[in-house]
Write a protein that holds these residues in place. Structure first.
Motif, PDB file in Angstrom:
ATOM      1  N   THR A  38      11.625  -2.254   2.744  1.00  0.00           N
ATOM      2  CA  THR A  38      11.824  -0.752   1.948  1.00  0.00           C
ATOM      3  C   THR A  38      10.518  -0.875   0.877  1.00  0.00           C
ATOM      4  O   THR A  38      10.036  -1.740   0.549  1.00  0.00           O
ATOM      5  CB  THR A  38      13.018  -0.769   1.291  1.00  0.00           C
ATOM      6  N   GLY A  39      10.129   0.551   0.520  1.00  0.00           N
ATOM      7  CA  GLY A  39       9.314   0.819  -0.246  1.00  0.00           C
ATOM      8  C   GLY A  39       8.093   1.049   0.220  1.00  0.00           C
ATOM      9  O   GLY A  39       7.883   0.950   1.299  1.00  0.00           O
ATOM     10  N   ASN A  40       7.032   1.527  -0.760  1.00  0.00           N
ATOM     11  CA  ASN A  40       5.818   1.473  -0.025  1.00  0.00           C
ATOM     12  C   ASN A  40       4.647   0.354  -0.532  1.00  0.00           C
ATOM     13  O   ASN A  40       3.618   0.718  -0.325  1.00  0.00           O
ATOM     14  CB  ASN A  40       5.210   2.884  -0.904  1.00  0.00           C
ATOM     15  N   THR A  41       4.950  -0.712  -0.815  1.00  0.00           N
ATOM     16  CA  THR A  41       4.262  -1.735  -1.203  1.00  0.00           C
ATOM     17  C   THR A  41       3.516  -2.464  -0.050  1.00  0.00           C
ATOM     18  O   THR A  41       4.336  -2.566   0.889  1.00  0.00           O
ATOM     19  CB  THR A  41       5.032  -2.691  -2.083  1.00  0.00           C
ATOM     20  N   TRP A  42       2.404  -2.517   0.064  1.00  0.00           N
ATOM     21  CA  TRP A  42       1.936  -2.952   1.213  1.00  0.00           C
ATOM     22  C   TRP A  42       0.361  -3.601   0.685  1.00  0.00           C
ATOM     23  O   TRP A  42      -0.674  -2.991  -0.073  1.00  0.00           O
ATOM     24  CB  TRP A  42       1.434  -2.174   2.117  1.00  0.00           C
ATOM     25  N   GLU A  43       0.221  -4.845   0.808  1.00  0.00           N
ATOM     26  CA  GLU A  43      -0.901  -5.716   0.088  1.00  0.00           C
ATOM     27  C   GLU A  43      -2.253  -5.015   0.958  1.00  0.00           C
ATOM     28  O   GLU A  43      -2.142  -4.802   2.057  1.00  0.00           O
ATOM     29  CB  GLU A  43      -0.653  -7.273   0.341  1.00  0.00           C
ATOM     30  N   THR A  44      -3.290  -5.306   0.388  1.00  0.00           N
ATOM     31  CA  THR A  44      -4.496  -4.808   0.894  1.00  0.00           C
ATOM     32  C   THR A  44      -5.529  -5.893   0.740  1.00  0.00           C
ATOM     33  O   THR A  44      -5.373  -6.844   0.095  1.00  0.00           O
ATOM     34  CB  THR A  44      -5.291  -3.451   0.196  1.00  0.00           C
ATOM     35  N   LYS A  45      -6.790  -5.915   1.400  1.00  0.00           N
ATOM     36  CA  LYS A  45      -7.813  -6.710   1.462  1.00  0.00           C
ATOM     37  C   LYS A  45      -9.052  -5.791   1.653  1.00  0.00           C
ATOM     38  O   LYS A  45      -9.051  -4.875   2.297  1.00  0.00           O
ATOM     39  CB  LYS A  45      -7.630  -7.528   2.706  1.00  0.00           C
ATOM     40  N   SER A  46      -9.969  -5.847   0.810  1.00  0.00           N
ATOM     41  CA  SER A  46     -11.285  -5.161   0.849  1.00  0.00           C
ATOM     42  C   SER A  46     -12.357  -5.390   1.766  1.00  0.00           C
ATOM     43  O   SER A  46     -12.200  -6.653   2.302  1.00  0.00           O
ATOM     44  CB  SER A  46     -11.639  -5.229  -0.734  1.00  0.00           C
ATOM     45  N   ILE A  47     -13.328  -4.564   2.204  1.00  0.00           N
ATOM     46  CA  ILE A  47     -14.278  -4.755   3.118  1.00  0.00           C
ATOM     47  C   ILE A  47     -15.337  -5.978   2.394  1.00  0.00           C
ATOM     48  O   ILE A  47     -15.589  -6.655   3.404  1.00  0.00           O
ATOM     49  CB  ILE A  47     -15.002  -3.450   3.154  1.00  0.00           C
ATOM     50  N   SER A  48     -15.110  -5.867   1.141  1.00  0.00           N
ATOM     51  CA  SER A  48     -16.234  -6.660   0.492  1.00  0.00           C
ATOM     52  C   SER A  48     -15.779  -8.170   0.888  1.00  0.00           C
ATOM     53  O   SER A  48     -16.162  -9.284   0.790  1.00  0.00           O
ATOM     54  CB  SER A  48     -16.613  -6.344  -0.968  1.00  0.00           C
ATOM     55  N   ASP A  49     -14.251  -8.263   0.548  1.00  0.00           N
ATOM     56  CA  ASP A  49     -13.315  -9.513   0.495  1.00  0.00           C
ATOM     57  C   ASP A  49     -13.590 -10.248   2.088  1.00  0.00           C
ATOM     58  O   ASP A  49     -13.870 -11.236   1.950  1.00  0.00           O
ATOM     59  CB  ASP A  49     -12.072  -9.429   0.334  1.00  0.00           C
ATOM     60  N   LEU A  50     -13.676  -9.398   2.843  1.00  0.00           N
ATOM     61  CA  LEU A  50     -13.744  -9.888   4.312  1.00  0.00           C
ATOM     62  C   LEU A  50     -15.464 -10.026   4.695  1.00  0.00           C
ATOM     63  O   LEU A  50     -15.540 -10.537   5.629  1.00  0.00           O
ATOM     64  CB  LEU A  50     -13.428  -8.897   5.283  1.00  0.00           C
TER      65      LEU A  50
END
Length: 354
Positions: A38-50
């Motif tokens: 539930t909720g809108n939380t979603w972890e991200t990963k940046s282009i630069s991190d990858l």
């Protein structure tokens, strides 16, 4: 002294074998992430991190917008790497899956089987009664649930109508591959076998277990799913993880493997309502021709796909721990599932990480 040298060697081996956080391949070694139900939380990963190519991002987004896209998401290990919306669409807007939703029917059929409510090798008429086609009883009794999953019912595909009058014999079940809307009879099978409505069973056993939103709507004879793009991404993430959501095995891995591998010997590029890339040949809707090579030659060979009318897409790439979602209007002309759009799109996606 010897002990000191030994300790140094051990440390060197450990460091050498450890994942380098600056290495672009290390992303595929991360623990899979699953967003909360539930909720809108979603972890991200940046282009630069990858360590991906930032210069390839804008050409990709420009192409997507040009080609009538409404949303585009890339997940790597479950984390959002790219998420963009176009042409008035947003993260909260529902859109139709079209035939990409066939894979939802496949998945829920597998769930019903693992609950011992049905067996896909049994004839369809065992669950929904006889006379559901215009075939003779002998011909109809050849059609199993698995034939519906694999598009090998043998029924005439010149119309997508699924009333008995239009379900006409063309070949014995299992002898001919033809893309046909008759797969929706699996929803009737699940409803009868479970004693629930299709939508209720779907919601309890799949939608709510992975935090999707959305609804089934009836358009003519078509039962079409609509949801947000993130809900589509949740389903793709479930399938990337072989039917397991976090610590819950929603779909057993045996059925998952069957569904995402060649299911019959006519169309090598088709599983249980999933399209399969990287095979030596394939068939397309409304055609009996065999096309040589991979469905999307610019895409990864291990990719399996949910593909729908007007370029609704779920691409799942196990080797890259990647899920890609595209929703929108037809990139070019109206099409059933596949188009030249896939080939060009994948050349731009692969430019990100090659």
């Amino acid at each position: 002294m010897t002990k000191t040298i030994y300790t140094i060697l051990i440390i060197m081996v450990f460091v050498g074998c450890s994942s380098d956080p600056t290495d672009s391949s290390s992303a595929t070694n991360e623990i899979m992430y699953f967003p909360p139900l539930t909720g809108n939380t979603w972890e991200t990963k940046s282009i630069s991190d990858l360590k991906w190519n930032q210069n390839a991002v804008q050409p990709l987004l420009d192409y997507l917008e040009l080609k009538n896209s409404k949303s585009f998401i890339i997940l790597v290990n479950g984390r959002i790497v790219l998420e963009d919306y176009f042409n008035g669409h947003s993260a909260t807007t529902n859109w139709y899956w079209a035939s990409a939703g066939k894979t939802l029917t496949s998945t829920v059929t597998g769930i019903a089987q693992q609950e011992n409510l049905l067996n896909i090798n049994n004839k369809v008429s065992q669950y929904i009664g006889t006379g559901w086609t215009s075939e003779t009883p002998a011909q109809e009794n050849l059609i199993t649930c698995k034939n519906l999953l694999t598009m090998t019912s043998g029924l005439d595909d010149s119309t997508d109508e699924v009333d008995p009058a239009n379900l006409i014999y063309k070949a014995d079940a299992g002898k001919r591959w033809a893309y046909h809307n008759v797969y929706v009879k699996l929803q009737d099978v699940v409803a009868k076998a479970s004693g629930q409505t299709w939508e209720n069973y779907f919601n309890i056993k799949l939608r709510d277990k992975i935090g999707m939103n959305g609804n089934w709507i009836q358009i003519g004879n078509n039962s079409v799913y609509t949801s947000t793009s993130r809900s589509m991404a949740r389903f793709g993430l479930l399938m990337l993880n072989k039917g397991k959501w976090d610590n819950t095995q929603v779909l057993n891995e045996t059925y998952f493997d069957e569904a995402t591998n060649t299911s019959q010997n006519i169309n090598l590029g088709y599983g249980y309502l999933w399209w399969l890339n990287g095979k030596s040949n394939y068939h397309l809707p409304q055609s009996q021709l065999t096309f040589q090579g991979s469905i999307i030659p610019t895409g990864p060979n291990d990719m399996f796909m949910a593909l729908g009318k007007n370029d609704q897409k779920i691409y799942v790439v196990p080797s890259k721990k990647m899920v890609i979602i595209r929703m929108g209007d037809a990139a070019d002309d109206v099409n059933l599932a596949l188009s030249d759009f896939d080939k060009t799109l994948w050349s731009k996606i692969s430019a990100l990480y090659q």
